[in-house]
Write an enzyme that holds these catalytic residues in place. Structure first.
Site, PDB file in Angstrom:
ATOM      1  N   GLU A   1      -3.182   1.715   5.506  1.00  0.00           N
ATOM      2  CA  GLU A   1      -2.441   0.666   4.807  1.00  0.00           C
ATOM      3  C   GLU A   1      -1.324   0.149   5.693  1.00  0.00           C
ATOM      4  OE1 GLU A   1       0.840  -1.116   2.446  1.00  0.00           O
ATOM      5  OE2 GLU A   1       0.899   0.673   3.696  1.00  0.00           O
ATOM      6  N   GLU A   2      -0.692   1.083   6.401  1.00  0.00           N
ATOM      7  CA  GLU A   2       0.487   0.702   7.203  1.00  0.00           C
ATOM      8  C   GLU A   2       0.125  -0.200   8.381  1.00  0.00           C
ATOM      9  OE1 GLU A   2       3.277   1.077   6.038  1.00  0.00           O
ATOM     10  OE2 GLU A   2       3.450   2.940   4.881  1.00  0.00           O
TER      11      GLU A   2
ATOM     12  N   ASP B   1       2.432   2.578  -4.666  1.00  0.00           N
ATOM     13  CA  ASP B   1       2.912   2.684  -3.294  1.00  0.00           C
ATOM     14  C   ASP B   1       4.437   2.763  -3.371  1.00  0.00           C
ATOM     15  OD1 ASP B   1       3.483   2.491  -0.625  1.00  0.00           O
ATOM     16  OD2 ASP B   1       2.456   0.580  -0.304  1.00  0.00           O
TER      17      ASP B   1
ATOM     18  N   ASP C   1       4.089   9.932 -15.204  1.00  0.00           N
ATOM     19  CA  ASP C   1       3.702   9.854 -16.614  1.00  0.00           C
ATOM     20  C   ASP C   1       3.220   8.441 -16.968  1.00  0.00           C
ATOM     21  OD1 ASP C   1       4.380  12.509 -16.894  1.00  0.00           O
ATOM     22  OD2 ASP C   1       6.335  12.109 -17.812  1.00  0.00           O
TER      23      ASP C   1
ATOM     24  N   ASP D   1       8.788  11.623 -11.748  1.00  0.00           N
ATOM     25  CA  ASP D   1       8.307  12.123 -13.035  1.00  0.00           C
ATOM     26  C   ASP D   1       7.926  10.973 -13.963  1.00  0.00           C
ATOM     27  OD1 ASP D   1       7.763  13.773 -15.207  1.00  0.00           O
ATOM     28  OD2 ASP D   1       9.867  14.053 -15.742  1.00  0.00           O
TER      29      ASP D   1
ATOM     30  N   HIS E   1      10.024   3.956   6.154  1.00  0.00           N
ATOM     31  CA  HIS E   1       9.379   3.880   7.478  1.00  0.00           C
ATOM     32  C   HIS E   1      10.178   4.610   8.562  1.00  0.00           C
ATOM     33  CE1 HIS E   1       6.408   0.361   6.528  1.00  0.00           C
ATOM     34  NE2 HIS E   1       6.251   1.416   5.765  1.00  0.00           N
TER      35      HIS E   1
ATOM     36  N   ASP F   1       6.761   7.097   1.020  1.00  0.00           N
ATOM     37  CA  ASP F   1       5.792   6.048   1.407  1.00  0.00           C
ATOM     38  C   ASP F   1       4.657   6.670   2.218  1.00  0.00           C
ATOM     39  OD1 ASP F   1       4.478   3.725   1.998  1.00  0.00           O
ATOM     40  OD2 ASP F   1       5.994   2.981   3.401  1.00  0.00           O
TER      41      ASP F   1
HETATM   42  N1  TRP Z   1       3.833   0.214   2.024  1.00  0.00           N
HETATM   43  C1  TRP Z   1       4.572  -0.976   1.761  1.00  0.00           C
HETATM   44  C2  TRP Z   1       4.998  -1.523   3.087  1.00  0.00           C
HETATM   45  O1  TRP Z   1       5.163  -0.752   4.008  1.00  0.00           O
HETATM   46  C3  TRP Z   1       5.778  -0.678   0.922  1.00  0.00           C
HETATM   47  C4  TRP Z   1       6.218  -1.845   0.170  1.00  0.00           C
HETATM   48  C5  TRP Z   1       7.178  -2.739   0.489  1.00  0.00           C
HETATM   49  C6  TRP Z   1       5.711  -2.232  -1.081  1.00  0.00           C
HETATM   50  N2  TRP Z   1       7.285  -3.665  -0.484  1.00  0.00           N
HETATM   51  C7  TRP Z   1       6.402  -3.367  -1.446  1.00  0.00           C
HETATM   52  C8  TRP Z   1       4.732  -1.710  -1.893  1.00  0.00           C
HETATM   53  C9  TRP Z   1       6.110  -3.992  -2.642  1.00  0.00           C
HETATM   54  C10 TRP Z   1       4.458  -2.351  -3.076  1.00  0.00           C
HETATM   55  C11 TRP Z   1       5.152  -3.488  -3.443  1.00  0.00           C
HETATM   56  O2  TRP Z   1       5.183  -2.721   3.238  1.00  0.00           O
HETATM   57 ZN    ZN Z   2       3.448   2.141   1.491  1.00  0.00          ZN
END
Ligand code: TRP
Ligand code: ZN
Ligand code: CA
Length: 443
Positions: free
Chosen positions: A175-176, A204, A310, A306, A291, A141
């Site tokens: 993003e976090e 993600d 792709d 992988d 996390h 992540d």
């Molecule tokens: N970066 C997202 C987060 O910390 C990870 C995540 C959780 C996610 N649920 C998700 C990413 C669903 C895509 C779809 O919350």
């Molecule tokens: Zn994430």
């Protein structure tokens, strides 16, 4: 990574045919040849070397290790991650832009990379957040999504790919902290530029150590593209439900842009049914290091990484490619004889044209072979599927030669190609007779 010897070739062939099927539904994906790819495969996405994706992850891990153990917004490890990705893209010929914003009193960065060319009014975007949480290096992540889209971008460069759409890749900051970077980007897009984005693909967490194979349930075309990829390698997928809107596709979706993506699971628990179909461990989180400090380069399932890499290339190629140009020179022919009554009613012979896209060409060739003892008697027309008539030949009382064996070029560009085309022949003078021997249309 190649899991079994024929896999790469087979997947390329299946992939290209599945894409062809999207464009021309008459071609069944099941017709995929297991032999070397044909010309259809030229348009197919490349296999993304998972070793290259892992090499990027190793670099991101080193960056975190050298910078206090994380790559979080506002920390040195984040900017070092941006610098690493940017240098690779610059060297590969991308036009990169660093967009800065402020969050929590720190400067944040979005890295945007445009691949020169393509239709500027049709932009396919592919993105991943590059920041980690402060707790750890964030390799699944979201080093996983970041590295996979980086290697896809580099594959675009290696292939010298010239898609009909314009390709743009993005690595988001913060993003976090609530999708801060991607929200900033979308909010600062001019309305006209927003309208040019035909789709946004988000990645993600795509290398979860106890992986699931989840496809975002958003834009149907994007969703189908990913499902087609997975169907081609016989891996079942499920709809992503672990918090829809929890990543950088959310601001795009909110702006009305079609979105999609892949996800291999975070802290939800893998069920017995899921372990049954995907392997791995039931009763355990898809990513037990989500996390956490243990989200290191050891926290990656190579097979998931992988396959998802792709799948990204498959979608980037498939959703940006030129509509496959119909092969020229395809012939539709009717060889059945049709008698032409002397000085009588018109007769017709039909050909059914299928599998074309769009209109007929401006240089449609109509080749006729009419046996007749005095061709001046004959009036010949080509009738388009909608009934429009194109005169190929008039009658002439002085044209006493036998037979009409000729190829006429017809500007049929205002006619839909598919449908029933007819050759209409009428004998308008008494005495000599004949028949339509055969005729054909060449597209
Ligand atoms: N970066 C997202 C987060 O910390 C990870 C995540 C959780 C996610 N649920 C998700 C990413 C669903 C895509 C779809 O919350
Ligand atoms: Zn994430
Ligand atoms: Ca006649």
């Amino acid at each position: 990574m190649t899991l079994a010897l024929p896999r790469r070739t087979t997947v390329a062939a299946v992939a290209s045919l599945a894409l062809a099927a999207l464009l021309a539904p008459a071609v069944p994906a099941s017709a995929a040849p297991s032999t070397a790819p044909s010309s259809a495969a030229v348009l197919a996405a490349p296999d993304i070397p998972v070793a290259n994706v892992k090499a990027h992850l190793a670099q991101l891990q080193s960056i975190a290790t050298a910078n206090g153990g994380n790559r979080a917004h506002g920390r040195a490890g984040y900017k070092a991650s941006v610098d690493y990705v940017k240098a690779k893209l610059d060297a590969a010929g991308f036009t990169t832009t660093l967009q800065t914003f402020t969050s929590g009193g720190s400067t944040g960065y979005n890295l945007i990379a445009d691949w020169p060319g393509g239709d500027a009014s049709q932009v396919l975007m592919t993105g991943a957040h590059l920041d980690s949480v402060t707790a750890g290096p964030g390799i699944n992540d979201n080093g996983s999504g970041s590295a996979a889209i980086l290697e896809t971008a580099l594959a675009v460069s290696r292939a010298g790919y010239q898609p009909s759409k314009h390709l743009r890749f993005a690595w988001w900051g913060a993003e976090e902290l609530g999708m801060v970077g991607s929200t900033y980007y979308v909010n600062h897009l001019a309305t006209a530029d927003r309208a040019k984005i035909t789709g946004y693909l988000n990645f993600d967490m795509i290398g979860s150590p106890n992986p699931g194979y989840f496809v975002y349930d958003d834009d149907p075309t994007i969703e189908k593209t990913f499902k087609d990829y997975y169907a081609g390698i016989s891996i079942p997928t499920e709809i992503e439900t672990e918090g829809d809107g929890r990543s950088d596709h959310a601001p795009f979706k909110n702006a009305g842009i079609p979105v999609g993506g892949l996800f291999s699971g975070a802290d939800y628990i893998k069920t017995a049914a899921q372990a049954q179909k995907w392997g791995g461990t039931s009763g355990l989180a898809f990513d037990r290091c989500y996390h956490a400090s243990c989200d290191t380069s050891a926290n990656i399932n190579d097979t998931a990484l992988d396959r998802n890499s792709d799948a990204i290339a498959y979608a980037v190629w498939g959703l940006s490619a030129a509509t496959t140009p119909p092969p020229s020179g395809t012939v539709f022919e009717n060889t059945a004889d049709v008698a032409v009554p002397d000085n009588g009613a018109a007769v017709t012979s039909s050909v059914s044209v299928t599998g074309r896209t769009g209109n007929a060409p401006a240089t449609l060739k109509a080749s006729v072979d009419i046996k007749h003892t005095y061709r001046g008697d004959l009036v010949v027309d080509l009738i388009a599927p909608d009934g429009s008539a194109y005169r190929l030949k008039n009658s002439s009382s002085s044209d006493s030669a036998a037979n009409v064996i000729a190829t006429y070029t017809v500007n049929a560009s205002s006619e839909a190609a598919n449908g029933t085309w007819k050759l209409r022949v009428q004998d308008v003078a008494a005495q000599d007779t004949g028949y339509i021997d055969s005729w054909k249309l060449t597209f």
